[in-house]
Design an enzyme around this catalytic site. Structure first.
Site, PDB file in Angstrom:
ATOM      1  N   CYS A   3       0.829  -1.201   0.000  1.00 34.03           N
ATOM      2  CA  CYS A   3       0.000   0.000   0.000  1.00 34.03           C
ATOM      3  C   CYS A   3       0.869   1.258   0.000  1.00 34.03           C
ATOM      4  O   CYS A   3       0.762   2.108  -0.882  1.00 34.03           O
ATOM      5  CB  CYS A   3      -0.928   0.000   1.215  1.00 34.03           C
ATOM      6  SG  CYS A   3      -1.988   1.463   1.307  1.00 34.03           S
ATOM      7  N   GLU A  16      -4.098  -6.352  -2.555  1.00 36.45           N
ATOM      8  CA  GLU A  16      -4.204  -4.973  -3.034  1.00 36.45           C
ATOM      9  C   GLU A  16      -4.790  -4.940  -4.442  1.00 36.45           C
ATOM     10  O   GLU A  16      -5.613  -4.074  -4.766  1.00 36.45           O
ATOM     11  CB  GLU A  16      -2.828  -4.296  -3.032  1.00 36.45           C
ATOM     12  CG  GLU A  16      -2.467  -3.629  -1.716  1.00 36.45           C
ATOM     13  CD  GLU A  16      -3.177  -2.305  -1.516  1.00 36.45           C
ATOM     14  OE1 GLU A  16      -4.201  -2.044  -2.177  1.00 36.45           O
ATOM     15  OE2 GLU A  16      -2.713  -1.518  -0.675  1.00 36.45           O
TER      16      GLU A  16
END
Length: 221
Positions: A136, A209
């Site tokens: 992230c 993700e």
């Protein structure tokens, strides 16, 4: 010679590329992403930030010295005191009220990634937690830079231009580089077995993700 963090990315090169060059990202850069998809992403990203704060709270607990403790606390305060407020304001610009954010239900993709990060941090040490969070923190910085370099990216009158600007900003790029430097220092003398453990965490977090982008693109709940 590759740095430890570069080796992490190389260990799951296909997954990393699928995440960083996802169709959601491409459409965002081109300015063609449907508004509803971006709004759905923004809503779930608010929930992710809440758990991101919890993860840094866990990092405070997992810290082994005063340096780690201060770093983790600074990151926690940045999320809770700054980033969440900025995100709420940005959501407001997209017609999403703070009251709506407070009533949101988590999508399966949000649940999967945030709980994976927290579970990884709970069962492991602070390095495990940082590696789970790295796709992230570092990924968004790399995605921003990648978009700037693509011929299809529209910078003038792109409704998502502010998002690109956010993650290519000097402040965010410096924060991402600081995270890379920290991970490189922590992984400098680890064993091959330990590297493989961390590579598995990094790969799984990267795939989750990418699922988060897919959730936004297809409006999945």
């Amino acid at each position: 010679m590759s740095t430890p963090f570069e080796r992490l990315k190389q260990s799951c090169a296909a997954e990393w590329r699928a995440y960083c060059e996802h169709e959601f990202v491409r459409q965002l850069g081109a300015g063609t992403l449907p508004m509803e998809a971006f709004q759905h992403y923004l809503k779930q990203d608010y929930l992710f930030l809440v758990h991101f704060g919890r993860a840094w709270g866990l990092a405070v607990y997992k810290s082994r010295d005063i340096g780690q403790l201060r770093q983790s606390l600074d990151s926690l305060k940045a999320i809770i005191d700054v980033e969440l407020d900025l995100h709420v304001k940005y959501c407001g610009e997209w017609g999403i009220s703070e009251a709506q954010l407070a009533q949101l239900e988590e999508s399966r993709a949000t649940l999967a990634y945030t709980r994976y990060v927290l579970e990884t941090g709970n069962r492991g040490d602070i390095l495990d937690l940082h590696v789970a969070l790295a796709p992230c923190i570092v990924g968004y910085a790399e995605i921003g830079n990648w978009l700037v370099d693509q011929r299809f990216t529209v910078r003038l009158d792109n409704p998502y231009g502010a998002w690109i600007d956010m993650y290519t900003s000097k402040e965010f790029q410096q924060a991402a580089q600081a995270e890379v430097d920290w991970i490189n220092a922590q992984m400098a003398d680890i064993s091959d077995k330990r590297f493989q453990e961390l590579a598995r965490i990094f790969s799984e977090a990267t795939r989750l993700e990418a699922d988060f982008w897919q959730m936004g693109l297809t409006l999945q709940n």
